[in-house]
Design a protein around this motif. Structure first.
Motif, PDB file in Angstrom:
ATOM      1  N   UNK A 198      -9.928   8.432  16.948  1.00 52.81           N
ATOM      2  CA  UNK A 198      -9.011   6.969  16.964  1.00 52.81           C
ATOM      3  C   UNK A 198      -7.882   7.473  16.037  1.00 52.81           C
ATOM      4  N   UNK A 199      -6.861   7.003  16.165  1.00 51.99           N
ATOM      5  CA  UNK A 199      -5.429   7.452  15.711  1.00 51.99           C
ATOM      6  C   UNK A 199      -5.944   7.308  14.155  1.00 51.99           C
ATOM      7  N   UNK A 200      -4.867   8.352  13.577  1.00 51.86           N
ATOM      8  CA  UNK A 200      -4.807   8.203  12.116  1.00 51.86           C
ATOM      9  C   UNK A 200      -4.376   7.284  11.523  1.00 51.86           C
ATOM     10  N   UNK A 201      -3.045   6.851  11.394  1.00 49.64           N
ATOM     11  CA  UNK A 201      -2.952   5.038  11.333  1.00 49.64           C
ATOM     12  C   UNK A 201      -3.601   4.669  10.836  1.00 49.64           C
ATOM     13  N   UNK A 202      -4.712   4.368  12.456  1.00 48.63           N
ATOM     14  CA  UNK A 202      -5.237   2.932  12.485  1.00 48.63           C
ATOM     15  C   UNK A 202      -6.205   3.175  11.348  1.00 48.63           C
ATOM     16  N   UNK A 203      -6.989   4.181  11.616  1.00 51.01           N
ATOM     17  CA  UNK A 203      -8.014   4.756   9.949  1.00 51.01           C
ATOM     18  C   UNK A 203      -7.252   4.059   8.887  1.00 51.01           C
ATOM     19  N   UNK A 204      -6.169   4.607   8.737  1.00 49.26           N
ATOM     20  CA  UNK A 204      -5.583   4.585   7.422  1.00 49.26           C
ATOM     21  C   UNK A 204      -5.671   3.152   7.356  1.00 49.26           C
ATOM     22  N   UNK A 205      -5.082   2.615   8.226  1.00 46.74           N
ATOM     23  CA  UNK A 205      -4.558   1.128   7.783  1.00 46.74           C
ATOM     24  C   UNK A 205      -5.950   0.276   7.436  1.00 46.74           C
ATOM     25  N   UNK A 206      -7.254   0.706   8.278  1.00 46.25           N
ATOM     26  CA  UNK A 206      -8.327   0.479   8.636  1.00 46.25           C
ATOM     27  C   UNK A 206      -9.587   0.005   7.078  1.00 46.25           C
ATOM     28  N   UNK A 207      -8.882   1.246   6.229  1.00 51.74           N
ATOM     29  CA  UNK A 207      -9.779   1.963   5.344  1.00 51.74           C
ATOM     30  C   UNK A 207      -8.630   1.005   4.266  1.00 51.74           C
ATOM     31  N   UNK A 208      -7.419   0.866   4.221  1.00 51.91           N
ATOM     32  CA  UNK A 208      -6.387   0.111   2.741  1.00 51.91           C
ATOM     33  C   UNK A 208      -6.632  -1.165   2.569  1.00 51.91           C
ATOM     34  N   UNK A 209      -7.871  -1.833   3.998  1.00 51.40           N
ATOM     35  CA  UNK A 209      -7.298  -3.126   4.366  1.00 51.40           C
ATOM     36  C   UNK A 209      -8.736  -3.370   3.654  1.00 51.40           C
ATOM     37  N   UNK A 210     -10.393  -2.922   4.320  1.00 47.05           N
ATOM     38  CA  UNK A 210     -10.691  -2.874   3.278  1.00 47.05           C
ATOM     39  C   UNK A 210     -11.498  -2.587   2.011  1.00 47.05           C
ATOM     40  N   UNK A 211     -10.642  -1.173   1.645  1.00 48.34           N
ATOM     41  CA  UNK A 211     -10.925  -1.170  -0.052  1.00 48.34           C
ATOM     42  C   UNK A 211      -9.577  -1.152  -0.699  1.00 48.34           C
ATOM     43  N   UNK A 212      -8.497  -2.127  -0.410  1.00 48.56           N
ATOM     44  CA  UNK A 212      -7.814  -1.728  -0.874  1.00 48.56           C
ATOM     45  C   UNK A 212      -6.873  -0.854  -0.455  1.00 48.56           C
ATOM     46  N   UNK A 213      -4.872  -0.371  -1.719  1.00 54.02           N
ATOM     47  CA  UNK A 213      -3.975   0.510  -1.864  1.00 54.02           C
ATOM     48  C   UNK A 213      -4.728   1.326  -2.530  1.00 54.02           C
ATOM     49  N   UNK A 214      -5.179   3.024  -2.026  1.00 56.86           N
ATOM     50  CA  UNK A 214      -5.048   3.936  -2.634  1.00 56.86           C
ATOM     51  C   UNK A 214      -4.571   5.092  -3.749  1.00 56.86           C
ATOM     52  N   UNK A 215      -4.775   5.755  -4.077  1.00 60.46           N
ATOM     53  CA  UNK A 215      -4.533   6.512  -4.766  1.00 60.46           C
ATOM     54  C   UNK A 215      -3.862   7.783  -4.113  1.00 60.46           C
ATOM     55  N   UNK A 216      -2.841   8.248  -3.566  1.00 64.44           N
ATOM     56  CA  UNK A 216      -2.467   9.370  -3.218  1.00 64.44           C
ATOM     57  C   UNK A 216      -2.555  10.129  -4.144  1.00 64.44           C
ATOM     58  N   UNK A 217      -3.481  11.798  -3.363  1.00 65.61           N
ATOM     59  CA  UNK A 217      -3.374  12.650  -4.121  1.00 65.61           C
ATOM     60  C   UNK A 217      -3.242  13.551  -3.384  1.00 65.61           C
ATOM     61  N   UNK A 218      -3.420  15.188  -3.673  1.00 66.64           N
ATOM     62  CA  UNK A 218      -3.105  16.607  -2.450  1.00 66.64           C
ATOM     63  C   UNK A 218      -4.352  16.390  -1.555  1.00 66.64           C
ATOM     64  N   UNK A 219      -5.447  16.254  -1.923  1.00 71.21           N
ATOM     65  CA  UNK A 219      -6.966  16.123  -0.455  1.00 71.21           C
ATOM     66  C   UNK A 219      -6.621  14.827   0.266  1.00 71.21           C
ATOM     67  N   UNK A 220      -5.864  13.918  -0.426  1.00 68.42           N
ATOM     68  CA  UNK A 220      -5.798  13.002   0.367  1.00 68.42           C
ATOM     69  C   UNK A 220      -5.910  11.312  -0.068  1.00 68.42           C
ATOM     70  N   UNK A 221      -6.142  10.094   0.839  1.00 69.98           N
ATOM     71  CA  UNK A 221      -6.399   8.730   0.292  1.00 69.98           C
ATOM     72  C   UNK A 221      -7.379   8.355  -1.035  1.00 69.98           C
ATOM     73  N   UNK A 222      -7.588   8.821  -2.145  1.00 70.16           N
ATOM     74  CA  UNK A 222      -8.571   8.127  -2.585  1.00 70.16           C
ATOM     75  C   UNK A 222      -8.416   6.338  -2.882  1.00 70.16           C
ATOM     76  N   UNK A 223      -9.503   6.668  -3.093  1.00 63.31           N
ATOM     77  CA  UNK A 223      -9.952   4.951  -3.915  1.00 63.31           C
ATOM     78  C   UNK A 223     -11.664   5.600  -5.150  1.00 63.31           C
ATOM     79  N   UNK A 224     -11.279   4.967  -6.166  1.00 65.28           N
ATOM     80  CA  UNK A 224     -12.242   4.990  -6.897  1.00 65.28           C
ATOM     81  C   UNK A 224     -13.214   3.116  -6.939  1.00 65.28           C
TER      82      UNK A 224
END
Length: 158
Positions: free
Chosen positions: A97-123
């Motif tokens: 699965x393309x990274x953009x599709x995967x990121x978009x799916x996660x943002x749609x489910x969990x909302x806007x993430x915090x951007x960290x050095x490790x990646x996108x983070x949802x608390x």
């Protein structure tokens, strides 16, 4: 890949202490309708209606499942602590699965993430979700349950 994953997890351990303070101590992290709590066998039983058990890795303390997520077939590793066999982490490998599709799916489910050095983070109540895409490697999503992680840390320190 394992070394990079271990480095990400070590970074997450420090963040998980902070997340534990912020989260309701009674809640566990939810993984697509399954609470990440209990033993490896109970998690396996809850996942199996949707995900098919592929392999039990006793030496690595995880079970590998295959099934649908965001409309794509993925692999899910359910990790548990060695001594108490408490489930504490789920790692999703999205495969082709393309990274953009995967990121978009996660943002749609969990909302806007915090951007960290490790990646996108949802608390989340009960833990955290990290989407990481190390350069030159496939991406992945780590679901880290705060209470399960606490049991894991307790197990490795005893």
């Amino acid at each position: 890949m394992k070394k990079i994953l271990c480095l990400c997890l070590l970074a997450l351990l420090g963040m998980s202490a902070k997340a534990q303070e912020q989260n309701d101590a009674k809640q566990h992290l939810d993984f697509f309708g399954v609470s990440i709590e209990g033993t490896n066998d109970s998690i396996s039983n809850h996942l199996q209606p949707t995900f098919r058990l592929k392999k039990k890795n006793g030496a690595e303390n995880n079970y590998i499942f295959e099934g649908p997520m965001f409309g794509h077939n993925v692999y899910v590793q359910a990790y548990y602590s060695r001594k108490s066999r408490t489930a504490y982490r789920m790692v999703v490998t999205p495969g082709n699965v393309s990274q953009e599709v995967w990121k978009d799916s996660l943002v749609q489910k969990y909302g806007d993430p915090a951007v960290t050095e490790q990646g996108l983070l949802w608390q989340r109540p009960g833990g955290m979700i990290l989407y990481y895409a190390p350069e030159g490697y496939g991406s992945g999503v780590i679901y880290l349950d705060a209470k399960g992680n606490e049991a894991y840390i307790k197990d490795i320190n005893n």
